[in-house]
Design a protein around this motif. Structure first.
Motif, PDB file in Angstrom:
ATOM      1  N   ASP A 279      -0.161  -8.816  -9.512  1.00 42.87           N
ATOM      2  CA  ASP A 279       0.079  -7.531 -10.187  1.00 42.87           C
ATOM      3  C   ASP A 279       1.251  -6.789  -9.553  1.00 42.87           C
ATOM      4  N   LYS A 280       1.337  -6.864  -8.243  1.00 37.55           N
ATOM      5  CA  LYS A 280       2.430  -6.190  -7.544  1.00 37.55           C
ATOM      6  C   LYS A 280       3.773  -6.851  -7.856  1.00 37.55           C
ATOM      7  N   LEU A 281       3.801  -8.192  -7.840  1.00 39.20           N
ATOM      8  CA  LEU A 281       5.045  -8.915  -8.113  1.00 39.20           C
ATOM      9  C   LEU A 281       5.444  -8.830  -9.582  1.00 39.20           C
ATOM     10  N   ASN A 282       4.483  -8.555 -10.446  1.00 37.61           N
ATOM     11  CA  ASN A 282       4.717  -8.575 -11.891  1.00 37.61           C
ATOM     12  C   ASN A 282       5.157  -7.220 -12.447  1.00 37.61           C
ATOM     13  N   GLN A 283       5.275  -6.223 -11.590  1.00 33.50           N
ATOM     14  CA  GLN A 283       5.592  -4.877 -12.085  1.00 33.50           C
ATOM     15  C   GLN A 283       6.952  -4.825 -12.791  1.00 33.50           C
ATOM     16  N   THR A 284       7.969  -5.437 -12.185  1.00 36.14           N
ATOM     17  CA  THR A 284       9.311  -5.428 -12.796  1.00 36.14           C
ATOM     18  C   THR A 284       9.300  -6.131 -14.145  1.00 36.14           C
TER      19      THR A 284
END
Length: 597
Positions: A279-284
């Motif tokens: 979820d953190k890496l997928n924000q962009t």
């Protein structure tokens, strides 16, 4: 000594076995009963016999000497008197494996006896204090430990359970049976052993919960095996006489259940960590999708680059645990539909490029599924290998325990045999010497005229008879003990056979379960591949029909355009002809009018 008549009732008040007592089993009471220590407080007693000084133990053996029956006597009262005299002495010698005597003199001078409770040790007689210390040292250092059949050492907790069993039997009017008491004790101890072992396993696993999730399934299984080993040691230390392996199976089932619970916790922690990381890496990526950043020419390529960047960063992060691959697969599956939409909307890509990219995406999905299947098979093989090691370790510990129990039983039998032989030899030697001295005194008084040669012959006959009796007693005792050892050895061999059979059954069951699991997994993978193949075929069919429809529509439009063009050309031609004809008619009319004029 006559006051110890209660020992004659012991075999009537307690039984060794449920099936009843045999006559040749009386010697087995020595295995159960404690040592016999006789404390004498006879202030007038002198340790002398026939004018000679004797020891305390010799005094005890003289007191235990039985009277000889007169074969010529027909008086029943006299015979009963001798039997009543001999019975407690015979029981003491038969039922107790060792005999010790302590004689205590006056603790203080007679005038201080009334204040005995208030006196300090230094106020007591030195000889009494010294004898008391010898008595305590003997009890603490030489006293035998309470054991049950099979060389099982009884502790305080077990002694309490045995006492309760005996008291309950007596209260119900039954005769306490040692075999029943031991069976009930074994059931109680083995049940508690399972509880203690499971509690120990949970405590050991809880110490490692802070390290969850483990990086691999193998690490978790190794951790489980270490904790199970510790728990198994706890179980083995307390359990005994689990001949049917009932409690061993209960221990295994409960450990397996608790292990599954900890395994689920390990997987849950891994899933939570991976989902938070993704979820953190997928924000962009999600922000760009929300802003329609990829809805432009070349958007599909930008989308793939961002997805690749996320996956590369994700795979380099430590601490993902056993669910790392599953979380990755779920994440990519969720992006699949979005990727298809972006690819379809990318006008910079030709239809052929789109088909090629779609095919690549499908191949990647199949490759990931294949990798997951291979990883699952690898984990299964690792778990199977570790499970084999666990079974082997369990077998080794059980065999070790069996060997220890056999050694204890063997040592107990050897000590029992040696002690019994020593007691008999000492008793026979003492009684022979005592009888010999009395006989010699009687002979000297009765027949002073007997020649030296006749005396020697009589002494040799007496010695030969005594030796013969000693040999017969020793042979009979050895025979009984060998039979007892053989009876105790057979259950041990049966227990070992049952143990080996149980381990083989567990192995076969484990192989069958793993084979069934692999077959189910393979069928599931094949079904998924078939379903995906059917799905791809349907998609290809739809795409083909769509393409054919587009071609038909294109051809229809082209045909309509050609038809319109042809019609227009025909109309133009007709109009030109009409104009030409009209012009000719006009010219002809003008010529006719001129001619008329």
């Amino acid at each position: 000594m006559e006051q110890l008549h209660y020992v004659t009732e012991l075999t009537k008040r307690i039984r060794l076995r449920v099936s009843g007592q045999k006559e040749d089993e009386t010697v087995q009471y020595k295995r159960i009963f404690p040592s016999f220590t006789w404390c004498v407080r006879d202030f007038t007693l002198e340790l002398k016999h026939n004018g000679k000084d004797i020891t305390e133990d010799e005094y005890l053996m003289i007191s235990l000497k039985r009277k000889q029956e007169d074969p010529n006597s027909q008086d029943p009262d006299h015979m009963k008197e001798i039997e009543d005299y001999n019975l407690p002495r015979r029981c003491i010698l038969q039922y107790f494996h060792s005999h010790k005597c302590f004689v205590f003199g006056f603790p203080v001078i007679p005038k201080k006896l009334k204040d005995l409770e208030n006196l300090a040790d230094h106020d007591l007689e030195g000889e009494f204090v010294a004898q008391s210390k010898r008595f305590c040292n003997y009890i603490f250092r030489s006293g035998s430990i309470k054991t049950l059949p099979g060389a099982l050492v009884v502790n305080g907790r077990m002694l309490g359970s045995l006492a309760v069993s005996y008291v309950e039997a007596i209260k119900s009017g039954a005769v306490p049976c040692i075999e029943n008491a031991v069976v009930a004790l074994a059931e109680s101890e083995n049940t508690q052993a399972v509880k203690d072992a499971v509690t120990k396993y949970e405590a050991e696993m809880n110490r490692h919960v802070g390290t969850f999730p483990t990086e691999t399934e193998k690490e978790f299984v190794q951790l489980h095996l270490e904790c199970e080993k510790t728990a198994l040691e706890v179980f083995m230390a307390r359990s005994f006489q689990d001949n049917e392996q009932t409690h061993q199976r209960a221990f295994k089932d409960k450990i397996k259940s608790v292990m599954k619970r900890f395994s689920q916790r390990n997987e849950d922690k891994s899933s939570q960590f991976c989902m938070k990381l993704l979820d953190k890496l997928n924000q962009t990526l999600q922000t760009n999708i929300a802003e329609n950043y990829y809805s432009k020419p070349g958007g599909h390529k930008l989308f793939l680059e961002e997805k690749k960047k996320i996956m590369e960063t994700y795979k380099t992060r430590p601490g993902r645990g056993v669910k790392a691959h599953s979380a990755e697969q779920e994440f990519l599956t969720n992006l699949k539909e979005i990727e298809t939409t972006i690819r379809s909307a990318d006008v910079s890509m030709s239809e052929k490029d789109k088909e090629l990219e779609a095919k690549k995406a499908k191949n990647k999905v199949l490759r990931r599924e294949k990798e997951m299947a291979e990883e699952t098979n690898k984990k299964l093989e690792e778990r199977l290998e570790l499970e084999k090691k666990r079974v082997e370790h369990h077998k080794e510990m059980l065999e070790k325990k069996m060997e220890e129990e056999k050694e204890k039983m063997k040592k107990e039998n050897e000590e029992f045999l040696e002690r019994n032989l020593k007691d008999q030899e000492a008793e026979q030697e003492f009684l022979a010497n005592f009888t010999n001295n009395e006989n010699q005194t009687t002979i000297r008084r009765a027949d002073v005229s007997m020649s030296e040669k006749e005396k020697e012959i009589g002494a040799e006959k007496a010695e030969a008879e005594a030796a013969r009796r000693e040999k017969e007693i020793a042979e009979e005792t050895n025979k009984k003990l060998e039979e007892s050892l053989e009876q105790e050895r057979k259950p041990s061999e049966q227990h070992m056979e049952m143990l080996i059979k149980m381990i083989k059954e567990e192995r076969e069951k484990m192989v069958i379960e793993n084979k069934a699991f692999l077959e189910r997994k393979l069928k599931m993978i094949l079904a998924e591949c078939l379903a995906q193949g059917n799905k791809r075929f349907e998609q290809y069919k739809v795409e083909l029909e769509q393409k054919m429809q587009e071609e038909r529509e294109k051809m229809r439009k082209e045909y309509e355009a050609i038809l319109k063009r042809k019609l227009k050309e025909a109309d133009d031609l007709q109009e030109a002809k009409f104009k030409k004809l009209t012009s000719k008619l006009s010219d002809h009319s003008s010529f006719s009018e001129s001619a008329y004029l």
